[in-house]
Every structure is written in structure tokens, then in C-alpha cells.
Write an enzyme that holds these catalytic residues in place. Structure first.
Site, mmCIF file in Angstrom:
data_model
loop_
_atom_site.group_PDB
_atom_site.id
_atom_site.type_symbol
_atom_site.label_atom_id
_atom_site.label_comp_id
_atom_site.label_asym_id
_atom_site.label_seq_id
_atom_site.Cartn_x
_atom_site.Cartn_y
_atom_site.Cartn_z
ATOM 1 N N TYR A 181 23.448 72.415 -24.957
ATOM 2 C CA TYR A 181 22.940 71.741 -26.158
ATOM 3 C C TYR A 181 22.920 70.230 -25.944
ATOM 4 C CZ TYR A 181 22.944 70.443 -31.176
ATOM 5 O OH TYR A 181 22.672 69.918 -32.404
ATOM 6 N N ASP A 330 35.017 71.693 -24.197
ATOM 7 C CA ASP A 330 35.249 71.052 -25.488
ATOM 8 C C ASP A 330 35.253 69.535 -25.375
ATOM 9 O OD1 ASP A 330 35.707 70.951 -28.216
ATOM 10 O OD2 ASP A 330 37.357 72.396 -28.130
HETATM 11 C C1 UGA Z 1 29.522 70.786 -33.128
HETATM 12 C C2 UGA Z 1 28.159 70.560 -32.515
HETATM 13 O O1 UGA Z 1 28.062 71.048 -31.258
HETATM 14 C C3 UGA Z 1 27.775 69.132 -32.537
HETATM 15 O O2 UGA Z 1 26.472 68.957 -32.061
HETATM 16 C C4 UGA Z 1 27.807 68.622 -33.895
HETATM 17 O O3 UGA Z 1 27.480 67.263 -33.873
HETATM 18 C C5 UGA Z 1 29.153 68.838 -34.476
HETATM 19 O O4 UGA Z 1 29.550 70.213 -34.382
HETATM 20 C C6 UGA Z 1 29.102 68.462 -35.905
HETATM 21 O O5 UGA Z 1 29.422 69.272 -36.774
HETATM 22 O O6 UGA Z 1 28.686 67.336 -36.174
HETATM 23 P P1 UGA Z 1 32.090 70.704 -32.551
HETATM 24 O O7 UGA Z 1 32.722 69.609 -33.327
HETATM 25 O O8 UGA Z 1 32.761 71.004 -31.261
HETATM 26 O O9 UGA Z 1 30.569 70.338 -32.301
HETATM 27 O O10 UGA Z 1 32.009 72.047 -33.388
HETATM 28 P P2 UGA Z 1 32.993 72.837 -34.358
HETATM 29 O O11 UGA Z 1 32.595 74.261 -34.337
HETATM 30 O O12 UGA Z 1 32.975 72.203 -35.693
HETATM 31 O O13 UGA Z 1 34.413 72.761 -33.670
HETATM 32 C C7 UGA Z 1 35.277 71.699 -33.763
HETATM 33 C C8 UGA Z 1 36.539 72.048 -33.009
HETATM 34 O O14 UGA Z 1 37.237 73.075 -33.697
HETATM 35 C C9 UGA Z 1 36.307 72.556 -31.598
HETATM 36 O O15 UGA Z 1 37.264 71.991 -30.742
HETATM 37 C C10 UGA Z 1 36.538 74.055 -31.691
HETATM 38 O O16 UGA Z 1 37.041 74.607 -30.501
HETATM 39 C C11 UGA Z 1 37.573 74.124 -32.806
HETATM 40 N N1 UGA Z 1 37.565 75.377 -33.602
HETATM 41 C C12 UGA Z 1 36.411 75.909 -34.069
HETATM 42 C C13 UGA Z 1 38.771 75.990 -33.900
HETATM 43 O O17 UGA Z 1 39.847 75.515 -33.460
HETATM 44 N N2 UGA Z 1 38.778 77.117 -34.656
HETATM 45 C C14 UGA Z 1 37.645 77.674 -35.150
HETATM 46 O O18 UGA Z 1 37.727 78.719 -35.863
HETATM 47 C C15 UGA Z 1 36.432 77.052 -34.856
#
Ligand code: UGA
Length: 386
Positions: A181, A330
């Protein structure tokens, strides 16, 4: 595919389905086309734009479940941007195009990488070309993912904040498909930049940093399948009484921005074409840099404040490979530099995480609590259901 068009609510009728030739007076407000208008961001941006006097908005998406009906000046076009004819027709009549379409969900990057690359890059290159040829202003939503694992200076040394014009982009190796992505989004940014520099495209690229709010993603089993982004994943756990899963212990950090403040910044960008021309702008809130574990705890508190009799939710750690499958990777820490947004837009967000969570929880409870209960009962009666 022929687009489905709802009646324009501003009283204008189209001579050709959905794509009237509009004579623009120099005093008329710009006609704004929003691609992906039915998603999370669109469902907040379109109503905010519709409040403006004389708003003329064409909202394009494959579904509009999140967007209220009857917004003044808003015409809906149900169509896919994969349809080249749709992009052609939209760029023929809009002054400004805001592109929000994406498969923005890390659970998809390593499981459906080819679709993610098409949605983030292949499908949008024709849009960029059309905007350049027809002199349309393009406001494109990219992502903070382009910065990758962490902030690095150009010489490779770590830095604290992610800066649009100085920070290097640090993606993992190719077998870490998490970065499909980010790589596709980065390449599209480069295409947009090149069209701006060499072909006169008027553009602004926005990099949102973890925008959260009501109507984000989906609740698995109710209005979607799979793993949504973290806020919706935690809300799903709270609504079902399951454990909140902390991937790899939840030490990774994010800076959260409330969706209303984000939309406010987008309105500033729309209103300031000259300072924003040819710029890449971070939109985030550096004051809300917290670990995912802290987010989970704060959300549990906000939930229990509204459902004091609920069983106290538990947090459970799972490895990334077990949760997302092979190829996940991550961002360790993701803090925006805010300097450019402040300088160009005069915008600074104020809402702390603790203030944004109660209305988000209230919204999820109002929209999903009874549906989740019905779904849970149905699963008890028919255990084969997803
Ligand atoms: C995502 C997208 O890939 C980005 O493009 C976007 O800009 C961003 O969200 C956003 O919302 O703005 P990310 O922050 O990694 O990136 O996505 P999330 O699914 O929100 O995860 C955040 C963190 O929480 C990650 O480290 C993930 O591993 C963790 N997570 C996720 C948990 O610990 N538990 C869960 O149930 C889900």
C-alpha cells in the site's frame, strides 16, 4: 458500467445521465467531485461541504450506506472509478477533484496486495492524467504509511517527526507485503508530483495520520468481514465481549486525529489553492501520540463509562503473524511534523484522545449494539455463520 445517478438535490437536471455540461460563471462556487464519497472520510466531508452556501458537489462511490440522503447541492453518482468513462465524465465537469478512494486497511496489504496496488495506483493514474490535461485541481489523499516503519533523516539517522519535505521513506523488504500500500501510494505521489512539475497539474497531496471518528471501517459480521483498523477492531471486541487483541504487545505508537478536525483542515486546503499548490501536507495531531496499549485502555474506560454493567474487557497479546498472517510489518512510531500545515493553513488540531473517544463510543453503541446482539444470537442458533 453505466453509473447510477440520484436526482441532484440542487435542482439541476443532467442532460446526459449524471454528467451535465455545466456552464460555470466566474462567481459560481467551484463544482467539487469527491471520489470515494461514501466512505468514512467522505461521510464527514460531504455533509460539511454541503453546509456551504451554493455548494455543488458530485459524490461518487460504489455504495453510499454511510452518507445521509437529502444533502443540499449534493448529487450522488453510484459508479466505480475503475470505469474509465466515469473518470472522463467527472473531470469534464468538476473544477476540483478530491480523491479519497482506497483499500485503506493493513489486513488487506499482505492478503490482497494486487487489488491494493490497483486501487492505490493503477486505477488512479488515469485520473491524474485527466486532471492535468483538463486543468482540474486535484486534492489527493495519500497516507502517512509512505513514511514507513519510522522517521529517518535523509542520512538514515532516526528523527522524531515525519516531515513532508525532509524525512526519508523507510519501507521494509519486498517479502514484507505490508508495504504494498505504502509503495503504491508513494509511486502515485511521485506521478502527481511529476505531472505538477512537468505538465502543469495543480495539486495538493494530503497525508492523513490515523484519523478516527464515527463511521470508521466496519464491524466484522455486521457490515463487513475480516479485520478492520484498530479503532473498529477494538469496538468490535467491546461490543461482543471478546478480548481486545494487542498485536505484538501493543507497544507501537500512533498519533490520533479526530475526523472533524481533519475535515476542517481539508476545507482550509480547498479554500487556499495558491499556498497549497504543489504541496504535500501532513494532517495529524502530534499531541495525541500514544501506544496502542494506551489506546485500548482509554477505549475500555470510555466504554465502561457508558456501559457500567458490562463485563470488564480484557486485553490479550497476539503475534502479528498470528493476527495478520505472513508478510505483515508495522510502523513503530508515527508522529507528524505539523509545521507545514500550521504555516500553510493556519490550522492546528486541539482535541485530545480522551475527549474524542466518548462520542465515538456513543456512536458505535447507537449504530451497532442491537445489531451485534442480533448477530451473536443468530450465531448461537446457527454456529456455521461467519
Ligand atoms: C493504517 C493505514 O495503513 C494507513 O494508511 C492509515 O493512514 C492509517 O491506518 C490511518 O488510520 O490513518 P495503521 O495505523 O497501522 O495504518 O492501522 P491500524 O489498523 O489502525 O493499526 C494500528 C496499530 O494497531 C497497528 O500497529 C496494529 O498492529 C495494531 N492493532 C490493530 C492491534 O494491536 N490490534 C488490533 O485489533 C488491530
Amino acid at each position: 458500467m453505466r453509473p447510477k445517478v440520484s436526482a441532484p438535490t440542487d435542482g439541476q437536471r443532467s442532460s446526459r445521465p449524471g454528467f451535465a455540461n455545466v456552464t460555470r460563471s466566474p462567481l459560481a462556487p467551484s463544482r467539487i467531485a469527491i471520489l470515494g464519497a461514501g466512505g468514512f472520510i467522505g461521510s464527514h466531508l460531504v455533509p460539511a461541504l454541503a453546509l456551504r452556501p451554493g455548494a455543488r458537489i458530485v459524490a461518487i462511490d460504489v455504495a453510499f450506506d454511510k452518507l445521509p440522503f437529502g444533502l443540499p447541492g449534493v448529487e450522488r453518482v453510484q459508479a466505480s472509478i475503475k470505469d474509465r468513462g466515469v473518470l472522463d465524465a467527472i473531470t469534464a465537469r468538476a473544477d476540483i477533484v478530491i480523491s479519497l478512494t482506497a483499500m485503506c486497511n493493513p489486513a488487506l496489504y499482505n492478503t490482497r496486495p494486487l487489488e491494493v496496488i490497483d486501487a492505490s495506483y493503477t486505477d488512479l493514474v488515469p485520473l491524474v492524467k485527466l486532471c492535468a490535461e483538463r486543468k482540474r485541481r486535484l486534492i489527493h489523499l495519500s497516507t502517512c504509511e509512505v513514511y514507513g516503519r519510522r522517521a529517518l533523516r535523509a542520512d538514515g539517522r532516526p528523527s522524531r517527526r515525519m516531515d513532508e519535505d525532509r524525512t526519508a521513506l523507510c519501507l521494509g523488504p519486498i517479502h514484507r507485503e505490508r508495504w504494498t500500500y505504502a509503495a503504491a501510494k508513494q509511486l502515485l505521489e511521485r506521478v502527481i508530483w511529476a505531472y505538477g512539475r512537468h505538465r502543469g497539474l495543480e495539486f495538493t497531496v494530503v497525508r492523513p495520520f490515523n484519523v478516527i471518528g464515527p463511521r470508521m471501517d466496519f464491524i466484522p459480521g455486521v457490515d463487513g468481514q475480516g479485520i478492520p483498523r484498530v479503532l473498529a477492531a477494538f469496538m468490535h471486541a467491546l461490543l461482543t465481549g471478546e478480548d481486545l487483541v494487542l498485536v505484538d504487545g501493543g507497544r507501537q505508537r500512533r498519533s490520533f486525529l479526530y475526523v472533524d478536525e481533519f475535515v476542517n483542515a481539508l476545507l482550509h486546503i480547498i479554500d487556499r489553492p495558491e499556498p497549497c499548490r504543489g504541496q504535500i501536507i501532513n494532517l495529524g495531531n502530534d499531541k495525541n501520540d500514544v501506544s496502542i496499549r494506551t489506546l485500548a485502555r482509554s477505549l475500555v474506560c470510555a466504554f465502561l463509562a457508558q456501559r457500567p454493567n458490562a463485563r470488564v474487557p480484557r486485553l490479550r497479546t497476539l503475534t502479528a503473524a498470528a493476527f495478520y498472517g505472513e508478510g505483515y510489518d508495522d510502523s513503530i512510531v508515527r508522529i507528524p511534523s505539523m509545521a507545514k500545515a500550521v504555516r500553510l493553513l493556519g490550522w492546528r488540531p486541539h482535541m485530545p484522545l480522551t475527549q474524542m473517544l466518548p462520542p465515538i463510543v456513543a456512536d458505535y453503541l447507537a449504530r451497532y449494539e442491537s445489531r451485534v446482539a442480533r448477530h451473536t444470537r443468530a450465531r448461537v442458533l446457527a454456529p456455521g455463520l461467519p
